[in-house]
Design a protein around this motif. Structure first.
Motif, PDB file in Angstrom:
ATOM      1  N   HIS A  42     -22.451  30.606 -42.727  1.00 32.09           N
ATOM      2  CA  HIS A  42     -21.541  30.645 -43.872  1.00 32.09           C
ATOM      3  C   HIS A  42     -21.376  29.308 -44.578  1.00 32.09           C
ATOM      4  O   HIS A  42     -21.234  29.256 -45.797  1.00 32.09           O
ATOM      5  N   PHE A  43     -21.355  28.208 -43.797  1.00 31.19           N
ATOM      6  CA  PHE A  43     -20.962  26.919 -44.391  1.00 31.19           C
ATOM      7  C   PHE A  43     -21.999  25.801 -44.233  1.00 31.19           C
ATOM      8  O   PHE A  43     -21.822  24.730 -44.796  1.00 31.19           O
ATOM      9  N   GLY A  44     -23.025  26.045 -43.441  1.00 29.35           N
ATOM     10  CA  GLY A  44     -24.098  25.055 -43.306  1.00 29.35           C
ATOM     11  C   GLY A  44     -23.823  23.945 -42.326  1.00 29.35           C
ATOM     12  O   GLY A  44     -24.667  23.595 -41.513  1.00 29.35           O
ATOM     13  N   SER A  45     -22.635  23.360 -42.372  1.00 26.97           N
ATOM     14  CA  SER A  45     -22.311  22.223 -41.512  1.00 26.97           C
ATOM     15  C   SER A  45     -20.810  21.981 -41.549  1.00 26.97           C
ATOM     16  O   SER A  45     -20.077  22.619 -42.297  1.00 26.97           O
ATOM     17  N   LYS A  46     -20.396  20.991 -40.754  1.00 20.74           N
ATOM     18  CA  LYS A  46     -18.986  20.579 -40.752  1.00 20.74           C
ATOM     19  C   LYS A  46     -18.595  20.022 -42.130  1.00 20.74           C
ATOM     20  O   LYS A  46     -17.518  20.300 -42.640  1.00 20.74           O
ATOM     21  N   GLU A  47     -19.500  19.243 -42.731  1.00 23.81           N
ATOM     22  CA  GLU A  47     -19.255  18.701 -44.075  1.00 23.81           C
ATOM     23  C   GLU A  47     -19.090  19.840 -45.081  1.00 23.81           C
ATOM     24  O   GLU A  47     -18.220  19.789 -45.951  1.00 23.81           O
ATOM     25  N   GLY A  48     -19.939  20.861 -44.935  1.00 23.22           N
ATOM     26  CA  GLY A  48     -19.873  22.023 -45.826  1.00 23.22           C
ATOM     27  C   GLY A  48     -18.527  22.721 -45.724  1.00 23.22           C
ATOM     28  O   GLY A  48     -17.985  23.217 -46.727  1.00 23.22           O
TER      29      GLY A  48
END
Length: 204
Positions: A42-48
C-alpha cells in the motif's frame, strides 16, 4: 481499503508516540493487525507512510479552506487560513506532533517528506493572498513576497513547536492558541504598508 486505513492509523499513532526513526514497519503492521507485505504493497516504505499521513492531513485542511471562498478581503482570508490550520492542528495532536518534529527533517533520500501536494497547495494559497494584498497596496513593496510567507510560516512553526515542547524541555512557552493568532496578526501588520490593513497605500 480497510487494511490501508488501519496501517495509516497505526503508523500515525506509533510515529507520534515513539518517533519516526524508532518505529519499525514490523511494529506498524503488528499494531494494524496485518502483514508487513501489506504495508509495503500500500505505501512502499516507512517514508511513504509518513508522506501519506501528511498528505491526508494537509488535504483535509485545504478542503476546509475551500469553503471560505465567501471571505472577500485577502488579508481576512489569510487570517482565516491561519486560524483554520491552527484549529485543525489543535484537534489532531498526532498530526501536529509529526508536522513539528518530523516534517522538516531531511531524510536519507535527501528530500523533505513534508513538501506534499497538500502542503504546497496551502503555501500557494498563502502566496496568492499575499500577492493580492500587494496588488491592493496593502503590503510593503520592498519585501519579497515568498520571504514574507516563509517568515510567517517559520514563526508559526516555531511558536507551535516551543509550546508543544513545554514540559519536555526546561524552558517555558506558556502562551495559547489565541496568543499565537494575535502574534501572527501583529507580525502581518508589520509587513503591511498601512498599519491597519485598511487598503490604502501610504502616500509616496
Amino acid at each position: 481499503g480497510p487494511a490501508a486505513e488501519r496501517i495509516l492509523k497505526a503508523a500515525k499513532l506509533l510515529f507520534a508516540g515513539s518517533g519516526f526513526e524508532n518505529t519499525s514497519t514490523i511494529s506498524i503492521a503488528r499494531t494494524a493487525q496485518t502483514s508487513e507485505s501489506q504495508l509495503i504493497k500500500h505505501f512502499g516504505s516507512k517514508e511513504g507512510l509518513l508522506e501519506a499521513i501528511f498528505e491526508d492531513g494537509w488535504n483535509h485542511i485545504a478542503q476546509a479552506f475551500g469553503t471560505l471562498e465567501y471571505i472577500p478581503a485577502p488579508s481576512s482570508k489569510l487570517q482565516a487560513l491561519v486560524g483554520l490550520i491552527l484549529s485543525k492542528l489543535e484537534e489532531d495532536e498526532q498530526l501536529k506532533q509529526l508536522f513539528l518534529l518530523e516534517g522538516r527533517r531531511i531524510r536519507k533520500e535527501g528530500h523533505m517528506v513534508l513538501m506534499t501536494k497538500g502542503f504546497l497547495g496551502l503555501v500557494n494559497t498563502a502566496d496568492r493572498l499575499l500577492k493580492e494584498m500587494r496588488d491592493l497596496g496593502q503590503l510593503r513593496s520592498d519585501l519579497h513576497i515568498e520571504g514574507i510567507r516563509s517568515a510567517l510560516i517559520g514563526m508559526m512553526e516555531g511558536l507551535l513547536r516551543d509550546r508543544m515542547l513545554t514540559g519536555r524541555i526546561p524552558y517555558s512557552s506558556s502562551y495559547n492558541a489565541e496568543d499565537i493568532r494575535k502574534l501572527f496578526l501583529h507580525v502581518l501588520h508589520s509587513f503591511s504598508s498601512s498599519p491597519e490593513l485598511s487598503g490604502h497605500a501610504k502616500p509616496a
